[in-house]
Design an enzyme around this catalytic site. Structure first.
Site, short mmCIF file in Angstrom:
data_model
loop_
_atom_site.label_atom_id
_atom_site.label_comp_id
_atom_site.label_asym_id
_atom_site.label_seq_id
_atom_site.Cartn_x
_atom_site.Cartn_y
_atom_site.Cartn_z
N LYS A 160 0.82 -0.60 -0.30
CA LYS A 160 -0.12 -0.37 0.11
C LYS A 160 0.75 0.98 0.35
O LYS A 160 0.63 1.95 -0.42
CB LYS A 160 -0.72 -0.30 0.88
CG LYS A 160 -2.36 -0.99 0.96
CD LYS A 160 -2.96 -0.97 1.75
CE LYS A 160 -4.61 -1.81 1.32
NZ LYS A 160 -4.82 -2.88 2.90
N LYS A 163 -5.89 -10.86 -11.27
CA LYS A 163 -7.16 -11.30 -10.24
C LYS A 163 -8.12 -10.24 -10.10
O LYS A 163 -7.74 -9.11 -9.89
CB LYS A 163 -6.23 -11.26 -8.81
CG LYS A 163 -6.78 -11.27 -7.98
CD LYS A 163 -6.11 -11.04 -6.16
CE LYS A 163 -7.07 -10.59 -5.62
NZ LYS A 163 -7.40 -10.00 -4.31
N LYS A 214 -11.08 -4.74 -6.52
CA LYS A 214 -11.94 -4.19 -7.28
C LYS A 214 -10.67 -2.29 -7.45
O LYS A 214 -10.25 -1.50 -8.00
CB LYS A 214 -12.42 -3.35 -5.88
CG LYS A 214 -11.94 -2.90 -4.94
CD LYS A 214 -12.54 -2.53 -3.77
CE LYS A 214 -12.54 -3.05 -2.26
NZ LYS A 214 -12.61 -3.86 -1.82
P1 ADP Z 1 -9.84 -6.44 -3.90
O1 ADP Z 1 -9.26 -7.04 -3.88
O2 ADP Z 1 -10.79 -6.27 -5.10
O3 ADP Z 1 -10.15 -5.13 -2.53
P2 ADP Z 1 -10.02 -7.71 -1.07
O4 ADP Z 1 -8.94 -7.48 -0.86
O5 ADP Z 1 -11.56 -6.67 0.03
O6 ADP Z 1 -10.57 -7.67 -2.47
O7 ADP Z 1 -11.27 -9.05 -0.87
C1 ADP Z 1 -11.77 -9.48 0.99
C2 ADP Z 1 -11.72 -10.79 0.37
O8 ADP Z 1 -12.63 -11.34 -1.22
C3 ADP Z 1 -10.46 -11.33 1.13
O9 ADP Z 1 -10.78 -12.63 1.70
C4 ADP Z 1 -10.02 -11.39 -0.61
O10 ADP Z 1 -8.66 -12.70 -0.25
C5 ADP Z 1 -11.02 -12.31 -1.43
N1 ADP Z 1 -10.67 -12.42 -2.57
C6 ADP Z 1 -10.88 -10.67 -3.15
N2 ADP Z 1 -10.80 -10.72 -4.90
C7 ADP Z 1 -10.22 -12.58 -4.62
C8 ADP Z 1 -10.32 -13.34 -6.61
N3 ADP Z 1 -10.35 -12.43 -7.18
N4 ADP Z 1 -9.97 -14.68 -5.76
C9 ADP Z 1 -10.22 -15.26 -5.05
N5 ADP Z 1 -10.64 -14.66 -3.67
C10 ADP Z 1 -10.68 -13.15 -4.10
#
Ligand code: ADP
Ligand code: TRP
Length: 326
Positions: free
Chosen positions: A110, A194, A197
């Protein structure tokens, strides 16, 4: 056995969140005492729009409830309704070595992303994030914490903090076990990276119909003609997503047709949109009902908070006694 996990209200939930985090949590709710919360304190480290936080928090509640999280079988609440988390976070921070936090990949990533130009954009909350997460987990004597691979290190930090506190002040906290969802393949986004957001490549769980169709139809594929056989059909993004949202035989049939040649990308994407839309149709209907009754949703969260708070208070009191505050 206590199972606990949290999800941040920092944007619209997408298929990656659903298949990677929400569905496993929903499936685990009968395996023990399940504690699921909306991590709104954590969202403050990256989101500073108050109205957006309020809206996302409500949306996460709707999404989870619509997808099958059952408040009769688990405790579901909003983190900041149990402010015991912040007091325990302070207590824990006094036994947390700086080096432990400095080594966290998620913090380092970050900081790198925020860039050098924005002095002051790296806030202390971002640094202390894993300590608050440790408080979330230890406050409920959690045994199992189901999280994605990206959270593995934070769980190790939690274990280190619990062990250190127990050593200094006597046995107080249960040391949790990670339950890393290695088996859940990373859900690919519209661009093949992957789905996240932060990459702007998501398919929202409950997106608007027209916009979502447009997003899916816009997935960029290669320039091979429809007639050409595609020996790498299993790697196609639409096929990978179809594996998640369509019955296995439907996904296999489309994959076979793509491999053999004769199925155009437009038709494939159309099939993906239709299967995605259909897969979430029952949940979409439940979500609409819930959205029309915000008083009920608020009550679910309030009831959850009252139940969570009772346990949180007891653990906090144990910790305060152990370290001589009481
Ligand atoms: P983002 O990457 O969209 O910011 P977060 O980091 O808030 O998502 O993730 C919230 C949860 O969703 C975590 O437990 C994360 O492991 C899961 N997650 C997010 N994106 C994926 C993905 N593309 N495939 C599998 N799990 C995911
Ligand atoms: N950091 C987690 C994420 O971004 C969310 C979270 C906050 C969490 N507190 C938690 C997950 C406690 C598990 C346990 O996905």
């Amino acid at each position: 056995m206590r199972i606990l996990t949290g999800i941040q209200p920092s944007g619209a939930l997408h298929l990656g969140n659903y298949f990677g985090a929400m569905l496993p949590a929903i499936q685990l709710q009968d395996q023990g005492e399940a504690f699921y919360f909306i991590a709104d304190y954590h969202s403050m480290t990256s989101l500073t729009d108050a109205a957006a936080r309020r809206r996302y928090t409500f949306d996460v509640a709707l999404d989870f409830l619509a997808c099958g999280l059952d408040p009769a079988r688990c405790i579901f609440w909003k983190q900041s309704d149990t402010p015991e988390h912040t007091e325990l976070a302070w207590i824990l921070s006094t036994v947390t070595p700086m080096g432990l936090l400095e080594r966290c990949h998620s913090f380092k990533d970050k900081v790198a992303k925020l860039g050098d130009g924005e002095v002051g954009s790296v806030n202390h909350g971002l640094f202390a994030y894993p300590v608050l997460m440790a408080a979330d987990i230890l406050l409920y004597d959690s045994n199992i914490v189901p999280v994605g691979k990206d959270q593995k290190q934070h769980l190790e930090v939690t274990r280190d903090i619990a062990i250190k506190f127990n050593l200094l002040y006597g046995d107080t906290f249960v040391v949790p076990e990670p339950r890393i969802q290695e088996s859940v393949a990373v859900v690919p986004g519209l661009d093949g990276q992957k789905m996240s957001k932060s990459y702007g490549n998501t398919i929202e769980l409950f997106g608007e119909e027209k916009a979502t169709r447009k997003k899916i139809m816009g997935i960029v594929m290669d320039s091979r003609t429809p007639a050409e056989p595609k020996p790498d059909a299993e790697k196609n993004i639409a096929i990978q997503l179809l594996r998640l949202v369509a019955p296995a035989e439907v996904a296999t049939d489309l994959e076979d047709r793509l491999r053999a040649g004769g199925l155009g990308y437009g038709d494939l994407k159309k099939a993906l949109f239709e299967r995605y839309w259909e897969h979430f149709t029952p949940a979409r209907a439940r979500r609409a009902e819930l959205a029309a009754d915000p008083v009920h949703v608020r009550k679910v969260l309030d009831d959850g908070a009252a139940r969570a708070r009772e346990i949180a208070r007891r653990t906090l009191s144990r910790a305060r006694k152990a370290c001589g505050l009481d």
